[in-house]
Design a protein around this motif. Structure first.
Motif, PDB file in Angstrom:
ATOM      1  N   ARG A 158       0.844  -1.320  -0.119  1.00  8.98           N
ATOM      2  CA  ARG A 158       0.161  -0.016   0.004  1.00  8.98           C
ATOM      3  C   ARG A 158       0.754   1.287  -0.223  1.00  8.98           C
ATOM      4  NH1 ARG A 158      -2.659   0.639   4.694  1.00  8.98           N
ATOM      5  NH2 ARG A 158      -1.545  -0.862   6.008  1.00  8.98           N
ATOM      6  N   LEU A 210     -11.259  -5.948   4.310  1.00  5.91           N
ATOM      7  CA  LEU A 210     -11.268  -4.984   3.122  1.00  5.91           C
ATOM      8  C   LEU A 210     -11.970  -5.372   1.822  1.00  5.91           C
ATOM      9  CD1 LEU A 210     -10.338  -2.318   4.548  1.00  5.91           C
ATOM     10  CD2 LEU A 210      -9.237  -1.968   2.149  1.00  5.91           C
ATOM     11  N   THR A 243      -9.883  -4.876  14.376  1.00  6.38           N
ATOM     12  CA  THR A 243      -9.405  -5.968  15.081  1.00  6.38           C
ATOM     13  C   THR A 243      -9.382  -5.773  16.626  1.00  6.38           C
ATOM     14  OG1 THR A 243      -7.133  -5.570  13.754  1.00  6.38           O
ATOM     15  CG2 THR A 243      -6.948  -7.315  15.261  1.00  6.38           C
ATOM     16  N   ARG A 249     -21.647  -9.054  13.491  1.00  6.55           N
ATOM     17  CA  ARG A 249     -20.611  -8.334  12.839  1.00  6.55           C
ATOM     18  C   ARG A 249     -19.221  -8.862  13.295  1.00  6.55           C
ATOM     19  NH1 ARG A 249     -19.948  -3.259  16.093  1.00  6.55           N
ATOM     20  NH2 ARG A 249     -21.255  -4.387  17.878  1.00  6.55           N
ATOM     21  N   LYS A 250     -19.195 -10.028  13.809  1.00  5.25           N
ATOM     22  CA  LYS A 250     -17.781 -10.771  14.177  1.00  5.25           C
ATOM     23  C   LYS A 250     -17.301 -11.487  13.061  1.00  5.25           C
ATOM     24  CE  LYS A 250     -19.297 -12.297  17.965  1.00  5.25           C
ATOM     25  NZ  LYS A 250     -19.320 -13.027  19.453  1.00  5.25           N
ATOM     26  N   LEU A 289     -17.694  -2.129  12.326  1.00  6.44           N
ATOM     27  CA  LEU A 289     -17.863  -1.134  13.367  1.00  6.44           C
ATOM     28  C   LEU A 289     -19.452  -0.792  13.041  1.00  6.44           C
ATOM     29  CD1 LEU A 289     -14.969   1.365  12.276  1.00  6.44           C
ATOM     30  CD2 LEU A 289     -15.186  -0.462  14.224  1.00  6.44           C
ATOM     31  N   ARG A 290     -19.989  -0.314  14.061  1.00  3.34           N
ATOM     32  CA  ARG A 290     -21.264   0.017  14.026  1.00  3.34           C
ATOM     33  C   ARG A 290     -21.477   1.518  13.349  1.00  3.34           C
ATOM     34  NH1 ARG A 290     -23.702  -1.968  18.915  1.00  3.34           N
ATOM     35  NH2 ARG A 290     -22.139  -2.694  20.568  1.00  3.34           N
TER      36      ARG A 290
HETATM   37  C1  LIG Z   1      -6.151  -3.568  -0.304  1.00  2.00           C
HETATM   38  C2  LIG Z   1      -6.288  -3.958   0.918  1.00  2.00           C
HETATM   39  C3  LIG Z   1      -5.633  -3.144   1.994  1.00  2.00           C
HETATM   40  C4  LIG Z   1      -5.538  -3.908   3.598  1.00  2.00           C
HETATM   41  C5  LIG Z   1      -5.313  -2.587   4.522  1.00  2.00           C
HETATM   42  C6  LIG Z   1      -4.806  -3.445   5.676  1.00  2.00           C
HETATM   43  C7  LIG Z   1      -5.250  -2.471   6.884  1.00  2.00           C
HETATM   44  C8  LIG Z   1      -4.944  -2.979   8.281  1.00  2.00           C
HETATM   45  C9  LIG Z   1      -5.993  -3.422   9.042  1.00  2.00           C
HETATM   46  C10 LIG Z   1      -5.819  -3.017  10.649  1.00  2.00           C
HETATM   47  C11 LIG Z   1      -6.787  -3.359  11.375  1.00  2.00           C
HETATM   48  C12 LIG Z   1      -6.494  -2.754  12.587  1.00  2.00           C
HETATM   49  O1  LIG Z   1      -5.553  -3.117  13.193  1.00  2.00           O
HETATM   50  S1  LIG Z   1      -7.801  -2.052  13.426  1.00  2.00           S
HETATM   51  C13 LIG Z   1      -6.972  -0.967  14.811  1.00  2.00           C
HETATM   52  C14 LIG Z   1      -6.696  -1.951  16.214  1.00  2.00           C
HETATM   53  N1  LIG Z   1      -7.916  -2.083  16.765  1.00  2.00           N
HETATM   54  C15 LIG Z   1      -8.688  -1.183  17.374  1.00  2.00           C
HETATM   55  O2  LIG Z   1      -8.220  -0.112  17.654  1.00  2.00           O
HETATM   56  C16 LIG Z   1      -9.983  -1.539  18.059  1.00  2.00           C
HETATM   57  C17 LIG Z   1     -10.435  -0.976  19.267  1.00  2.00           C
HETATM   58  N2  LIG Z   1     -11.711  -1.662  19.663  1.00  2.00           N
HETATM   59  C18 LIG Z   1     -12.572  -1.077  19.344  1.00  2.00           C
HETATM   60  O3  LIG Z   1     -12.884  -0.203  18.627  1.00  2.00           O
HETATM   61  C19 LIG Z   1     -14.013  -2.042  19.751  1.00  2.00           C
HETATM   62  O4  LIG Z   1     -13.676  -2.751  20.974  1.00  2.00           O
HETATM   63  C20 LIG Z   1     -14.642  -2.751  18.733  1.00  2.00           C
HETATM   64  C21 LIG Z   1     -14.760  -2.229  17.347  1.00  2.00           C
HETATM   65  C22 LIG Z   1     -13.418  -3.865  18.357  1.00  2.00           C
HETATM   66  C23 LIG Z   1     -15.913  -3.654  19.259  1.00  2.00           C
HETATM   67  O5  LIG Z   1     -16.708  -2.600  19.748  1.00  2.00           O
HETATM   68  P1  LIG Z   1     -18.152  -2.522  19.601  1.00  2.00           P
HETATM   69  O6  LIG Z   1     -18.426  -2.055  17.739  1.00  2.00           O
HETATM   70  O7  LIG Z   1     -18.881  -1.424  20.343  1.00  2.00           O
HETATM   71  O8  LIG Z   1     -18.707  -4.103  19.676  1.00  2.00           O
HETATM   72  P2  LIG Z   1     -19.002  -4.636  20.990  1.00  2.00           P
HETATM   73  O9  LIG Z   1     -20.393  -4.513  21.273  1.00  2.00           O
HETATM   74  O10 LIG Z   1     -17.970  -4.398  22.253  1.00  2.00           O
HETATM   75  O11 LIG Z   1     -18.737  -6.157  20.460  1.00  2.00           O
HETATM   76  C24 LIG Z   1     -19.256  -6.852  19.627  1.00  2.00           C
HETATM   77  C25 LIG Z   1     -19.259  -8.232  19.631  1.00  2.00           C
HETATM   78  O12 LIG Z   1     -17.562  -8.718  19.705  1.00  2.00           O
HETATM   79  C26 LIG Z   1     -17.192  -9.036  20.767  1.00  2.00           C
HETATM   80  N3  LIG Z   1     -15.840  -8.722  21.017  1.00  2.00           N
HETATM   81  C27 LIG Z   1     -15.516  -7.345  21.042  1.00  2.00           C
HETATM   82  N4  LIG Z   1     -14.245  -7.299  21.588  1.00  2.00           N
HETATM   83  C28 LIG Z   1     -13.955  -8.501  21.630  1.00  2.00           C
HETATM   84  C29 LIG Z   1     -12.663  -9.119  22.142  1.00  2.00           C
HETATM   85  N5  LIG Z   1     -11.511  -8.373  22.532  1.00  2.00           N
HETATM   86  N6  LIG Z   1     -12.570 -10.273  22.504  1.00  2.00           N
HETATM   87  C30 LIG Z   1     -13.908 -11.249  22.117  1.00  2.00           C
HETATM   88  N7  LIG Z   1     -14.949 -10.742  21.697  1.00  2.00           N
HETATM   89  C31 LIG Z   1     -15.025  -9.368  21.526  1.00  2.00           C
HETATM   90  C32 LIG Z   1     -18.316  -8.905  21.831  1.00  2.00           C
HETATM   91  O13 LIG Z   1     -18.459  -9.747  22.858  1.00  2.00           O
HETATM   92  C33 LIG Z   1     -19.542  -8.733  21.110  1.00  2.00           C
HETATM   93  O14 LIG Z   1     -20.088 -10.077  20.808  1.00  2.00           O
HETATM   94  P3  LIG Z   1     -21.587 -10.543  20.742  1.00  2.00           P
HETATM   95  O15 LIG Z   1     -21.972 -10.131  22.152  1.00  2.00           O
HETATM   96  O16 LIG Z   1     -22.147  -9.783  19.739  1.00  2.00           O
HETATM   97  O17 LIG Z   1     -21.611 -11.809  20.525  1.00  2.00           O
END
Ligand SMILES: CCCCCCCCCCCC(=O)SCCNC(=O)CCNC(=O)[C@H](O)C(C)(C)COP(=O)(O)OP(=O)(O)OC[C@H]1O[C@@H](n2cnc3c(N)ncnc32)[C@H](O)[C@@H]1OP(=O)(O)O
Length: 207
Positions: free
Chosen positions: A87, A140, A148, A177-178, A202-203
């Motif tokens: 990228r 994506l 993640t 959503r998982k 994401l919501r």
């Molecule tokens: C060309 C191509 C290029 C490709 C380009 C490549 C790009 C690289 C991609 C990189 C991606 C990243 O690194 S992203 C950056 C790193 N990650 C972050 O910053 C995320 C920080 N955390 C958050 O924003 C939030 O916690 C979320 C979005 C993950 C979840 O929040 P939410 O949307 O409010 O959802 P929530 O209700 O809490 O949870 C939804 C469901 O998921 C479950 N759940 C949530 N977190 C967890 C957890 N850690 N472990 C187990 N289960 C979990 C809950 O129990 C629930 O299950 P149930 O009750 O529904 O069963």
């Protein structure tokens, strides 16, 4: 040498437009990030004879040249060149996709010297960095905005520096959503590391 494989990105044209708008040629940006990777590898391998003072002066000069070109995230090119390997960014180990679909991704990975931990083994933190990147390609490809939630990594053998490795990722299960995914990094027949990840869509309105 790594071969280049093109992955059709969702919005290449607007990303190319970003480059053109920034006065950069497409090939020029690719050459720049490639040169930057080479540079970082050579910084990492430099011995005590390297002229660090001159290097610092040059780096400061370039910092000053780039400073007026700062733009907000929406207009940045770094990491937004989906038609280029990695990228057009240098933050992760090099990943050159061979195949990306909505259920799996596969490609060549290479950890440059910059990612050395010790004794020829890649830094343990760089391995999940690669996995997150590769898994992100699959997510994506599904057209999802997701992040993640966890990324568990098991280190089976050292991940060697400076070799072409194979990395594979796939979606194992989707539940609302998982997205539950797994990934594997291998050096020939030897598995270097494996990963299990949860991405959560994401919501609406989430940043
Ligand atoms: C060309 C191509 C290029 C490709 C380009 C490549 C790009 C690289 C991609 C990189 C991606 C990243 O690194 S992203 C950056 C790193 N990650 C972050 O910053 C995320 C920080 N955390 C958050 O924003 C939030 O916690 C979320 C979005 C993950 C979840 O929040 P939410 O949307 O409010 O959802 P929530 O209700 O809490 O949870 C939804 C469901 O998921 C479950 N759940 C949530 N977190 C967890 C957890 N850690 N472990 C187990 N289960 C979990 C809950 O129990 C629930 O299950 P149930 O009750 O529904 O069963």
């Amino acid at each position: 040498m790594l071969a280049l494989f093109r992955v059709d990105p969702p919005a290449t044209r607007s990303r190319e437009a970003k480059c053109q708008h920034a006065g950069m040629s497409v090939d020029g940006y690719r050459a720049m990030t490639s040169a930057l990777r080479d540079f970082l590898d050579l910084v990492a391998t430099a011995g005590p004879g390297a002229d660090v003072d001159a290097l610092t002066t040059d780096l400061r000069r370039w910092t000053d040249r780039l400073a007026p070109h700062r733009v907000d995230e929406s207009r940045r090119v770094f990491g937004e060149r989906f038609d280029l390997p990695d990228r057009g960014q240098t933050m992760t180990p090099l990943f050159v996709p061979r195949l990306v679909t909505t259920v799996r991704a596969e490609g060549v990975a290479r950890f440059g010297e910059y990612f050395l931990g010790s004794n020829g083994a890649a830094h343990g933190g760089a391995v999940p960095l690669l996995f997150d990147e590769v898994l992100g390609h699959v997510v994506l490809a599904r057209g999802l905005r997701a992040r993640t939630a966890y990324l568990h990594t098991e280190y089976r053998a050292i991940t060697p520096i400076g070799r072409d490795l194979t990395v594979r990722a796939r979606v194992d299960r989707v539940s609302g959503r998982k997205l539950f995914l797994t990934a594997e990094l291998s050096d020939g027949d030897a598995v270097c590391a494996e990963s299990e990840a949860l991405f959560v869509e994401l919501r609406d309105g989430a940043p």
